[in-house]
Design a protein around this motif. Sequence first.
Motif, PDB file in Angstrom:
ATOM      1  N   THR A  17       0.813  -1.221   0.000  1.00 40.94           N
ATOM      2  CA  THR A  17       0.000   0.000   0.000  1.00 40.94           C
ATOM      3  C   THR A  17       0.847   1.272   0.000  1.00 40.94           C
ATOM      4  O   THR A  17       0.636   2.135  -0.856  1.00 40.94           O
ATOM      5  N   ILE A  38       2.637   1.663  -3.433  1.00 45.18           N
ATOM      6  CA  ILE A  38       1.740   2.116  -4.508  1.00 45.18           C
ATOM      7  C   ILE A  38       1.438   3.596  -4.330  1.00 45.18           C
ATOM      8  O   ILE A  38       1.450   4.368  -5.295  1.00 45.18           O
ATOM      9  N   ALA A  39       1.227   4.033  -3.083  1.00 44.62           N
ATOM     10  CA  ALA A  39       0.942   5.448  -2.825  1.00 44.62           C
ATOM     11  C   ALA A  39       2.096   6.328  -3.282  1.00 44.62           C
ATOM     12  O   ALA A  39       1.888   7.394  -3.876  1.00 44.62           O
ATOM     13  N   ILE A  80       4.301   5.572  -5.637  1.00 42.37           N
ATOM     14  CA  ILE A  80       4.360   5.561  -7.105  1.00 42.37           C
ATOM     15  C   ILE A  80       3.309   6.507  -7.690  1.00 42.37           C
ATOM     16  O   ILE A  80       3.581   7.276  -8.616  1.00 42.37           O
ATOM     17  N   VAL A  81       2.096   6.472  -7.102  1.00 49.02           N
ATOM     18  CA  VAL A  81       1.032   7.368  -7.573  1.00 49.02           C
ATOM     19  C   VAL A  81       1.453   8.827  -7.393  1.00 49.02           C
ATOM     20  O   VAL A  81       1.300   9.666  -8.293  1.00 49.02           O
ATOM     21  N   PHE A  82       2.064   9.125  -6.251  1.00 46.35           N
ATOM     22  CA  PHE A  82       2.515  10.490  -5.971  1.00 46.35           C
ATOM     23  C   PHE A  82       3.534  10.937  -7.014  1.00 46.35           C
ATOM     24  O   PHE A  82       3.427  12.030  -7.584  1.00 46.35           O
ATOM     25  N   GLY A 109       3.959   9.751  -9.955  1.00 46.90           N
ATOM     26  CA  GLY A 109       3.297   9.848 -11.256  1.00 46.90           C
ATOM     27  C   GLY A 109       2.589  11.178 -11.412  1.00 46.90           C
ATOM     28  O   GLY A 109       2.705  11.849 -12.450  1.00 46.90           O
ATOM     29  N   LEU A 110       1.877  11.610 -10.358  1.00 52.36           N
ATOM     30  CA  LEU A 110       1.148  12.877 -10.423  1.00 52.36           C
ATOM     31  C   LEU A 110       2.120  14.045 -10.562  1.00 52.36           C
ATOM     32  O   LEU A 110       1.868  15.005 -11.293  1.00 52.36           O
ATOM     33  N   TRP A 111       3.232  13.931  -9.861  1.00 47.41           N
ATOM     34  CA  TRP A 111       4.254  14.983  -9.914  1.00 47.41           C
ATOM     35  C   TRP A 111       4.789  15.109 -11.346  1.00 47.41           C
ATOM     36  O   TRP A 111       4.856  16.194 -11.916  1.00 47.41           O
ATOM     37  N   GLU A 112       5.151  13.954 -11.924  1.00 49.48           N
ATOM     38  CA  GLU A 112       5.670  13.923 -13.290  1.00 49.48           C
ATOM     39  C   GLU A 112       4.658  14.554 -14.244  1.00 49.48           C
ATOM     40  O   GLU A 112       4.991  15.374 -15.109  1.00 49.48           O
TER      41      GLU A 112
END
Lengths: 233, 252
Positions: B7, B10-11, B13-15, B17-20
């Motif tokens: 968990t 994944i959080a 990686i999502v962070f 991704g949003l930054w990128e």
Amino acid sequence: MTVPEGTFAAVVGPSGCGKSTLTRLVAGLMTPDEGEVWLHGERVKGPRNTVGMAFQNPVLLEWRTILDNVILPLEIVAPRMPRKDREARAMELLEMVGLVGFENKRPSELSGGMRQRASLCRSLVHKPDVLIMDEPFGALDAFTREDLWQTMRDLRAAEPFTAVLITHDLRESVFLGDQVIVLSGRPARTQYVMDVDLPADRTLDVLFTPKAADMLHVLRDQIKIAQGREVDH
Amino acid sequence: MFSKIATPIIAIIVFLGLWELLVWANGWPNFKMASPSDLPPAFWKYRELFLEMGWQTLWRTVVGLFLAVIVGTVIGMIIGFSRIARDALYPLLIGFNAIPKATLVPVISLLFIGQHDFNTVLMAFMISFFPIAVSVGIGLSTLEPEYRDILRALGASKATIFWKIALPKTLPEFFGALKVSATLAFIGTNLVEIVSPHGRGLGALFKSGETNGDYPLMFAVLIALAFLGIVLYYAVIFLERIFAGWADREAT
């Protein structure tokens, strides 16, 4: 007031009259402004390790198992006692109150009634001469409370101690006490002493006999007087 | 167990991704805001510096935190046990805590001129002892009298009551404060490393990135600091499990 050795005194009285203060005086946690407290022919001047205490809140230590909680007083009173003997003594008491199988649990895993049983074991583990209880059953539900009364009765039959029980429950005082002492309102004085003339191995049924009903009635009237109210019959 | 590790990963990686996505969508150049994809090259380019500076930051933070634990606990015991000490010390402690620590950097660098390691450790300590002192103090002063009485009635000494009851009972509060202090200590260390640069620690690396306009390096330092903060935080959690695991109730 006097409590003969080996007997059970139940102390009742209106709230705020100083019943808890009385327990602290007997335990030597407070010194009286006036008057004296004597235990076994010795004046009480401070805490002594021949006393056991139980409170309304079981005050078990959350980080210890039930067994280690019960052993705690022995660590103070008998620091050189071997661990094995301590455990044996604690288990003896836990067996009497029906907590075998729970000795390695933590307090948070037990029900309120079980915690209070463990607390009683802790207050008796070092074989005190005097057991002082400040409303130990006050926070329990009615049925659990009655179970604990019977446990208390059995403990008394097995262990020789003098008991002082502070309570608000008149039925409790009659069921457990050899004498019931009624304190008056502030300033508290001994207002009335009743000798409970019931068999030592009494069962809960005894509370439904006319004799017990009469005693409860007299005590109820005495409480009213202590509260400064009229007795209306 | 799997979800406990998966968990948070994944959080993260999502962070990232949003930054990128944010940087890409706005078309921001590197000198405005670096994106996660710029970071691995920055880390690789300066890998030796990161290890060296990261270690300097870490050990100075940990030493400062260690001091904070000792001094904070002692102050907590004093204000926890003595009413007079509590009344006397609280205003001083709160006043001291309210001072922005950045303003103290020039003061201590002048007082202990050239003692860079000492100054840095001192700042990490000063910024992080307060939560520990307050929580230990509150834990001790709010100990229910009945807990004390069960041992006091047996004639136990004050020291025995402290070791057997007061201290263990305060541990959950202590660890709660230590988690806050651990992250605060990093702020203290970096404050000195950035404001009073002396070529040591991740803060100095950040400063050099700023001087050279190397934005990916600056962001890489921030990420490295966040990483160290997480490591230290979990180290505290690990200790908490060992010493105060009993306070952790199973979910019902």
